[in-house]
Scaffold this active site. Structure first.
Site, PDB file in Angstrom:
ATOM      1  N   LYS A 142       0.992  -1.197  -0.055  1.00 28.23           N
ATOM      2  CA  LYS A 142       0.075  -0.072  -0.074  1.00 28.23           C
ATOM      3  C   LYS A 142       0.878   1.235   0.094  1.00 28.23           C
ATOM      4  O   LYS A 142       1.931   1.022   0.171  1.00 28.23           O
ATOM      5  CB  LYS A 142      -0.788  -0.123   1.252  1.00 28.23           C
ATOM      6  CG  LYS A 142      -0.216  -0.001   2.623  1.00 28.23           C
ATOM      7  CD  LYS A 142      -1.085  -0.172   3.777  1.00 28.23           C
ATOM      8  CE  LYS A 142      -0.328  -0.215   5.247  1.00 28.23           C
ATOM      9  NZ  LYS A 142      -1.011  -0.673   6.149  1.00 28.23           N
TER      10      LYS A 142
ATOM     11  N   ARG B 193     -10.678  -0.048  14.631  1.00 32.27           N
ATOM     12  CA  ARG B 193     -10.753   0.841  13.884  1.00 32.27           C
ATOM     13  C   ARG B 193     -11.540   0.168  12.465  1.00 32.27           C
ATOM     14  O   ARG B 193     -12.549   0.208  12.913  1.00 32.27           O
ATOM     15  CB  ARG B 193      -9.087   1.094  13.269  1.00 32.27           C
ATOM     16  CG  ARG B 193      -8.747   2.136  12.350  1.00 32.27           C
ATOM     17  CD  ARG B 193      -7.167   2.152  12.200  1.00 32.27           C
ATOM     18  NE  ARG B 193      -6.881   0.960  11.334  1.00 32.27           N
ATOM     19  CZ  ARG B 193      -5.560   0.800  10.963  1.00 32.27           C
ATOM     20  NH1 ARG B 193      -4.630   1.480  11.443  1.00 32.27           N
ATOM     21  NH2 ARG B 193      -5.105  -0.296  10.171  1.00 32.27           N
TER      22      ARG B 193
ATOM     23  N   HIS C 265      -6.525  -7.041  12.588  1.00 30.86           N
ATOM     24  CA  HIS C 265      -4.766  -6.243  12.711  1.00 30.86           C
ATOM     25  C   HIS C 265      -4.786  -5.891  13.999  1.00 30.86           C
ATOM     26  O   HIS C 265      -5.608  -5.741  14.938  1.00 30.86           O
ATOM     27  CB  HIS C 265      -5.363  -5.230  11.944  1.00 30.86           C
ATOM     28  CG  HIS C 265      -3.811  -4.462  11.315  1.00 30.86           C
ATOM     29  ND1 HIS C 265      -2.696  -4.933  11.098  1.00 30.86           N
ATOM     30  CD2 HIS C 265      -3.693  -2.978  11.286  1.00 30.86           C
ATOM     31  CE1 HIS C 265      -1.747  -4.032  10.866  1.00 30.86           C
ATOM     32  NE2 HIS C 265      -2.341  -2.912  11.082  1.00 30.86           N
TER      33      HIS C 265
ATOM     34  N   ARG D 173       1.008 -10.711   7.042  1.00 31.51           N
ATOM     35  CA  ARG D 173       0.988  -9.494   6.093  1.00 31.51           C
ATOM     36  C   ARG D 173       1.991  -8.564   6.663  1.00 31.51           C
ATOM     37  O   ARG D 173       2.005  -7.868   7.480  1.00 31.51           O
ATOM     38  CB  ARG D 173      -0.211  -8.606   6.479  1.00 31.51           C
ATOM     39  CG  ARG D 173      -1.551  -9.475   6.134  1.00 31.51           C
ATOM     40  CD  ARG D 173      -2.715  -8.765   6.306  1.00 31.51           C
ATOM     41  NE  ARG D 173      -2.729  -7.941   7.535  1.00 31.51           N
ATOM     42  CZ  ARG D 173      -3.149  -8.564   8.538  1.00 31.51           C
ATOM     43  NH1 ARG D 173      -3.660  -9.728   8.661  1.00 31.51           N
ATOM     44  NH2 ARG D 173      -3.358  -7.813   9.767  1.00 31.51           N
TER      45      ARG D 173
ATOM     46  N   TYR E 168      15.626  31.207   3.881  1.00 35.17           N
ATOM     47  CA  TYR E 168      14.764  32.052   4.318  1.00 35.17           C
ATOM     48  C   TYR E 168      14.726  32.430   5.628  1.00 35.17           C
ATOM     49  O   TYR E 168      15.179  31.577   6.616  1.00 35.17           O
ATOM     50  CB  TYR E 168      13.304  31.091   4.050  1.00 35.17           C
ATOM     51  CG  TYR E 168      12.723  30.811   2.762  1.00 35.17           C
ATOM     52  CD1 TYR E 168      12.676  32.156   1.837  1.00 35.17           C
ATOM     53  CD2 TYR E 168      12.311  29.572   2.209  1.00 35.17           C
ATOM     54  CE1 TYR E 168      12.377  31.810   0.444  1.00 35.17           C
ATOM     55  CE2 TYR E 168      12.009  29.381   0.740  1.00 35.17           C
ATOM     56  CZ  TYR E 168      11.919  30.612   0.017  1.00 35.17           C
ATOM     57  OH  TYR E 168      11.496  30.339  -1.445  1.00 35.17           O
TER      58      TYR E 168
ATOM     59  N   CYS F 114      13.898  24.278   2.121  1.00 38.34           N
ATOM     60  CA  CYS F 114      12.792  24.946   1.313  1.00 38.34           C
ATOM     61  C   CYS F 114      11.984  23.842   0.488  1.00 38.34           C
ATOM     62  O   CYS F 114      12.330  22.757   0.863  1.00 38.34           O
ATOM     63  CB  CYS F 114      13.490  25.967   0.292  1.00 38.34           C
ATOM     64  SG  CYS F 114      14.535  26.900   1.338  1.00 38.34           S
TER      65      CYS F 114
ATOM     66  N   ASP G 137      11.927  23.085  -2.500  1.00 34.45           N
ATOM     67  CA  ASP G 137      12.830  22.558  -3.803  1.00 34.45           C
ATOM     68  C   ASP G 137      14.150  22.191  -3.410  1.00 34.45           C
ATOM     69  O   ASP G 137      14.822  21.651  -4.079  1.00 34.45           O
ATOM     70  CB  ASP G 137      12.492  23.085  -5.133  1.00 34.45           C
ATOM     71  CG  ASP G 137      11.168  23.795  -5.239  1.00 34.45           C
ATOM     72  OD1 ASP G 137      10.332  22.909  -5.288  1.00 34.45           O
ATOM     73  OD2 ASP G 137      10.924  24.778  -5.264  1.00 34.45           O
TER      74      ASP G 137
END
Ligand SMILES: *Cc1c(COP(=O)(O)O)cnc(C)c1O
Length: 353
Positions: A15, A113, A141, A197, A240, A287, A289
């Protein structure tokens, strides 16, 4: 390794795009290494595997009222339901398509859950008698799987065993029963049934860091290219808000990687970076990027185009990042994405179930 320790078959949990590693590639590697089945949360994730040509059994266990069960059936994806309403919707889809649906049931044995509650159990058993569905999986689970020996683990297992016994009495024997996640698969055989699992262990990260690494090798190394190297003067503020000011004349490197790629901004001014085996300090704000690294007065021999290791290999680990930012390595790994380019190398031993 997972198979030996657990004494069970392995479902590779892929997942969240294979915990940030690429679901399709991880699926192929895990199946080649002996996993017999794949597990994902949503039907959408399962359909993406099918679209990529993955033909192994796939189960999907998290659904909403808008989930397209007919698409799952058509793609031969096993839907593991958590409510009578979901099961009724699968039955209806099976009748509509004129085919038998292979289904699973997730039982809530204590996680509170998703999962069928005790109150809903009789209704689910009644729906399972419909000829349009064939029960394959029964699973639960664990809430405290990463706390080996906690009494809730045994209590949850007993709850699932009782549900399975019920199904046998009702003439609906499941073909596959599972409880254990990575933590339970590695620490407690009494929680392993036919199958385990495993997610995080497959990616080489320890599910119980306090008990060591279980001999696992982390699969992911995150690197960034040095975009530019430049000299700055003492007293110059960097990035920054100038949260770091050069205490001396120095050389800095700008890496083409930032929080949009999964580097937590919270690691600003406390991010170790390894380049060519040498450790440097990330400085100033991380930042979107870019991030900046202090190479020291002599520039450390670093050149534009070099590869900097952010985590993995000889560098820091995803676990170190998690500890430093108050989270778990699952969140760090699944956060790596966006523009990140993945390059796959021979699977390490940790990919061997
Ligand atoms: C994510 C998940 C797993 C895998 O857990 P790990 O701790 O990564 O091994 C197993 N089962 C279910 C239901 C899950 O949601």
């Amino acid at each position: 390794m997972l198979r030996e320790r657990s004494g069970a078959e392995v479902i590779a949990v892929v997942k969240a795009d294979g915990y940030g590693h690429g679901a399709v590639e991880v699926s192929r590697a895990a199946l080649a290494a002996g996993a017999t089945e794949l597990g994902v949360a949503t039907v959408g994730e399962a359909l993406a595997l099918r679209a990529a040509g993955v033909t192994a059994p796939v189960i999907a266990w998290l659904h909403t009222p808008s989930t397209d069960f007919a698409a799952a059936l058509a793609a031969d994806v096993e839907v593991v339901v958590s409510t009578p309403a979901q099961l009724a919707a699968v039955v209806a889809a099976a009748h509509r398509l004129g085919r038998t649906a292979t289904v699973g049931v997730k039982v809530d044995t204590g996680l509170a859950r998703s999962g069928v509650s005790e109150r809903e159990w009789p209704e689910v058993c009644a729906l399972l008698k419909d000829d349009a569905v064939q029960l394959r999986t029964v699973m639960c689970h664990l809430a405290r799987g990463d706390e080996p020996g906690h009494p809730l683990n045994a209590a949850q297992a007993a709850g699932l065993d009782a549900a399975v016994a019920d199904l046998h009495r009702a003439g609906l024997p499941p073909q596959r029963v599972h409880i254990a996640n990575s933590a339970a698969a590695l620490t407690d055989r009494s929680l392993c049934r036919d199958v385990v699992r495993t997610g995080i262990a497959l990616y080489g990260r320890s599910p119980v860091p306090g008990l060591g690494d279980f001999g696992l090798t982390p699969a992911m190394t995150l690197t960034a290219e040095v975009a530019l190297v430049k000299r700055i003067a003492a007293g110059q503020g960097v990035s920054y808000n100038h949260t770091w000011v050069a205490p001396r004349d120095t050389v800095v490197a700008v890496l083409a990687c930032g929080y949009a790629d999964g580097v937590p901004r919270a690691l600003s001014n406390r991010l170790p970076v390894h380049i060519d085996g040498r450790r440097f300090a990330g400085v100033g704000r991380i930042c979107m990027d870019q991030l900046v690294v202090d190479l020291g007065h002599d520039g450390g021999g670093v050149a534009e185009g070099d590869r900097a290791v952010l985590f993995g290999g000889a560098g820091a680990s995803a676990g170190d990042w998690a500890d430093a930012t108050g989270t778990i390595d699952y969140e760090i790994l699944t956060g790596i994405g966006g523009r990140t380019q993945r390059r796959y190398v021979d699977p390490p031993d940790s990919m061997t179930p």
